[in-house]
Design an enzyme around this catalytic site. Structure first.
Site, PDB file in Angstrom:
ATOM      1  N   GLU A 156       0.805  -1.285   0.026  1.00 52.73           N
ATOM      2  CA  GLU A 156       0.022   0.030   0.120  1.00 52.73           C
ATOM      3  C   GLU A 156       0.757   1.080  -0.189  1.00 52.73           C
ATOM      4  O   GLU A 156       0.597   2.087  -0.800  1.00 52.73           O
ATOM      5  CB  GLU A 156      -0.944  -0.066   1.372  1.00 52.73           C
ATOM      6  N   ASP A 190       1.062   4.042  -2.950  1.00 51.93           N
ATOM      7  CA  ASP A 190       0.558   5.339  -2.888  1.00 51.93           C
ATOM      8  C   ASP A 190       1.646   6.575  -3.076  1.00 51.93           C
ATOM      9  O   ASP A 190       1.877   7.425  -3.656  1.00 51.93           O
ATOM     10  CB  ASP A 190      -0.010   5.390  -1.543  1.00 51.93           C
ATOM     11  N   SER A 211      -7.203   1.548  -4.050  1.00 55.29           N
ATOM     12  CA  SER A 211      -5.776   2.215  -3.217  1.00 55.29           C
ATOM     13  C   SER A 211      -4.961   3.045  -4.332  1.00 55.29           C
ATOM     14  O   SER A 211      -4.339   3.829  -3.663  1.00 55.29           O
ATOM     15  CB  SER A 211      -5.053   0.975  -2.763  1.00 55.29           C
TER      16      SER A 211
END
Ligand SMILES: *[C@@H]1O[C@H](CO)[C@@H](O)[C@H](O)[C@H]1NC(C)=O
Ligand SMILES: *[C@@H]1O[C@H](CO)[C@@H](O)[C@H](O)[C@H]1NC(C)=O
Ligand SMILES: *[C@@H]1O[C@H](CO)[C@@H](O)[C@H](O)[C@H]1NC(C)=O
Ligand SMILES: *[C@@H]1O[C@H](CO)[C@@H](O)[C@H](O)[C@H]1NC(C)=O
Ligand SMILES: *[C@@H]1O[C@H](CO)[C@@H](O)[C@H](O)[C@H]1NC(C)=O
Length: 655
Positions: free
Chosen positions: A327, A331, A572
């Site tokens: 994640e 990001d 995400s």
């Protein structure tokens, strides 16, 4: 002799009655009760009676019923007050609970033996906080506390099944924590046996002081990053032959620029960094960023994001795998690469022991209230207890904050979600854009769960009620769904709703009413493209908050994770990409002497032409095909993907 004794006893009784407030019979009512059965938690035993609990009473606030009006006044493009965001002082003055509310609750606490010197009022004036033993809280709330153990991850949680408050206080209290809210720390896969001591574990208890044990967590329950919102890993890529010609196979920063016509960044106001939220133990590895940037943005090699640690947040490097690093890598690599030379601020939330939840971030951002009327409370008890945790000014909100974590709406009580949503509304009024991913399971929830209509419990997803996700259903955030480039298509052909590996989360809230900014768009959707489901699947009244608002690509992101390039999938990815573009628009506005855009939904719903309408694909779940992407807004891809130049021009034209 006996008479004398009786007489003095009576006198003593009379004196006692005179000196104290009249004891009257107070009727108590159930204030909150957990309805949805917890699938993943086992009740271990009663919580030890002497364990200390940090209790927080959420007081009913003033003027929340005017949220829609306030938001439109600063965020609707046709409002004369567009962009005139509120100060913390205005927020407090408008929403602070009435004095009678504060007083009524304090009087109750004192009558139950919680002395006023133990109770403090939070900076935002909407929480009363004190520490009490389990024994005290059980009597106060007429409840019993249990320790629960997570079946898969092994960590503990403290909760009660329901709790009571005096009837006359119902209107004054939103909620009390810790109680029924099965909030769980947002980060995934933790080993945490340190919270919650059962009656059987007194030896262990003796070793600890009563002072520093538990801390309230207001946030999300039932969804670790691993339960649905974290990106999904695709193939590991040996030879990353990334080029604009194969964006359908491997999505790069250049692909995103081509898809949404995003120019390279040129400005870097220190004032306008992009906020990216991660919950410990999820963490980035600098080596991964360097591997990625070496290929795609060489000037960023060796450059970490600006770290804003919240609640002793740590970027851990001990545990490494896609689920610990995927994640953060996704990001940060794409957001930092897109907005360069602007920088990202990483809000790393939670320590390694307890982790944290959305509420912890909100508490830290509440620091903006500190400057108001004197700042820190001078109460050493309170300041001592929380001093190493959430403190005034620990975090300054950035203009845009992207969060790729979420929860099933059904996991948290409605009161809890309304309370948290009101905090997002306050941030929106202050000019902060809060961006959330819409979920990766289509109309189903985390873990593909749907709700059994007979029992209200989550099932394994083959049937039942759709499961909306929170905070995406809060009307005051921007919820971002996922699209993809179909196999064999180019960046120049229209995208579809993402149906590879993940399914774009979307649907209709069971908690929040429709905000005015989306009523027309959702009305058109029901009029022109009414989905073939009844109220046995979702609230089809057309009067509830619908999501997502917008979408962005969520497939095949070529990401450097744990030393290799791999493909990542998920909303995400979509959320930070959308947030990056808003960040770049803010740069332009600041350069033009304007303020940040703040809450963008009213502008976007009023101007759907600045988004590429997605009309292909669907978001199946719960044994159905879910909803379909259609012309106009739909509960799969929202209004569509960004057309950056059009969006920039529109926002620059606003005051
Ligand atoms: C930061 O931005 C605000 C507007 O958002 C502006 O008023 C302020 O002067 C800026 N500060 C700096 C140091 O650039
Ligand atoms: C994380 O690493 C620590 C230290 O090596 C280990 O004790 C722990 O079990 C790991 N946690 C998980 C969930 O793998
Ligand atoms: C994409 O299309 C190619 C050529 O038709 C095919 O070989 C490949 O398996 C397809 N990939 C996916 C993920 O469907
Ligand atoms: C749908 O939402 C509306 C508005 O909140 C509410 O009145 C209605 O009861 C809901 N319907 C169902 C079936 O829950
Ligand atoms: C990942 O990279 C390491 C070297 O950094 C290599 O040893 C390993 O085999 C790679 N893993 C995969 C699945 O390719």
């Amino acid at each position: 002799m006996r008479l004398v004794v009786l007489a003095s006893l009576l006198a003593a009784l009379a004196a006692a009655v005179e000196g104290k407030p009249l004891t009257r019979t107070v009727s108590h009512v159930v204030h909150e009760e957990r309805l949805v059965a917890r699938r993943e938690w086992t009740k271990v035993g009663r919580l030890h009676r002497l364990q200390a609990l940090p209790v927080r009473i959420g007081l009913s606030q003033s003027n929340l019923h005017r949220a829609d009006e306030f938001i439109n006044a600063v965020s609707h493009p046709k409002s004369a007050g567009y962009g005139k965001h509120w100060t913390p002082e205005q927020i407090i003055k408008t929403f602070a609970p009435k004095q009678e509310t504060v007083d009524a609750v304090k009087i109750w606490l004192e009558s139950e033996g919680i002395h006023p010197s133990r109770v403090s009022l939070s900076k935002g004036r909407h929480w009363l906080e004190f520490k009490a033993t389990v024994n005290e809280v059980e009597q106060l709330l007429k409840t019993e506390y249990h320790v629960y153990r997570h079946n898969r991850q092994g960590h503990s949680h403290v909760a009660c099944d329901k709790y009571h408050v005096p009837e006359h206080l119902v209107e004054h209290i939103d909620l009390i924590t810790p109680t029924v809210h099965f909030d769980r720390r947002v980060g995934h896969e933790r080993e945490n046996k340190k919270i919650g001591v059962t009656e059987g574990q007194t030896q262990e208890l003796k070793k600890r002081s009563l002072s520093k044990r538990q801390r309230p967590e207001h946030g999300i329950l039932g969804s670790g990053a691993n339960d649905g919102f974290s990106p999904k890993q695709g193939a590991v890529i040996e030879n990353a032959l990334a080029s604009l010609a194969n964006c359908d196979q491997m999505l790069t920063i250049d692909c995103i620029r081509a898809l949404y016509a995003v120019p390279p960044g040129s400005l870097a106001k220190s004032n306008n960094t992009l906020g990216i939220v991660e919950y410990t133990p999820q963490a980035f590895l600098q080596g991964d960023l360097d591997l990625f940037f070496d290929q795609f943005q060489p000037k960023l090699v060796g450059k970490p994001p600006i770290l804003q640690a919240i609640d002793n947040g740590v970027v851990q490097t001990t545990n490494r795998s896609f689920s610990f690093n995927g994640e953060s890598a996704l990001d940060l690599e794409f957001a930092m690469g897109l907005i360069f030379p602007q920088q990202a601020t990483l809000f790393q939330v939670g320590d390694l022991v307890q982790g944290a939840s959305f509420g912890n971030l909100l508490d830290a951002l509440d620091g903006s209230f500190c400057s108001f009327e004197g700042g820190d409370s001078k109460d050493p008890n309170v300041d001592g207890q929380y001093s190493d945790k959430v403190r005034c000014g620990t975090a300054q909100a950035t203009n845009v904050i992207s969060t790729s974590y979420g929860s099933n709406e059904g996991d948290l009580g409605a009161r809890y979600e309304q309370r948290q949503c009101a905090e997002y509304m306050k941030l929106a009024l202050q000019g902060v854009t809060m961006v959330f991913s819409s979920g990766d399971n289509g109309v189903a929830g985390n873990g593909a769960a749907c709700v059994d209509p007979a029992t209200g419990a989550f099932n394994s997803g083959g049937s039942g009620l759709f499961t909306p996700s929170f905070p995406g259903t809060c009307p005051w955030v921007t919820s971002v769904g996922a699209t993809q480039i179909l196999n064999g298509s180019s960046v120049r052909s229209p995208e579809s709703a993402c149906e590879e590996v993940i399914l774009s989360g979307g649907g209709f809230s069971n908690v929040f009413a429709a905000p005015t900014y989306q009523r027309a768009a959702v009305g058109t959707y029901f009029a022109d493209s009414r989905p073939p489901y009844g109220a046995d699947r979702f609230n089809n009244s057309g009067t509830v908050r619908a999501y997502p608002d917008v979408s962005a690509n969520g497939a095949r992101y070529l990401t450097a994770v744990d030393g290799n390039f791999t493909l990542s999938f998920g909303t995400s990815a979509s959320a930070p990409v959308f947030a990056s573009l808003i960040n770049m628009i803010n740069e332009k506005r600041l350069a033009a002497g304007k303020g940040p855009v703040g809450f963008v939904n009213p502008v976007l719903y009023e101007n759907p032409q600045v988004l590429n309408d997605i009309t292909n694909g669907k978001n199946p779940g719960c044994g159905t095909d879910g909803f379909s992407a259609v012309k106009g807004w739909d509960p799969v891809t929202g209004l569509g993907t960004p057309n950056y130049p059009a969006m920039e021009q529109l926002f620059l034209s606003l005051p």
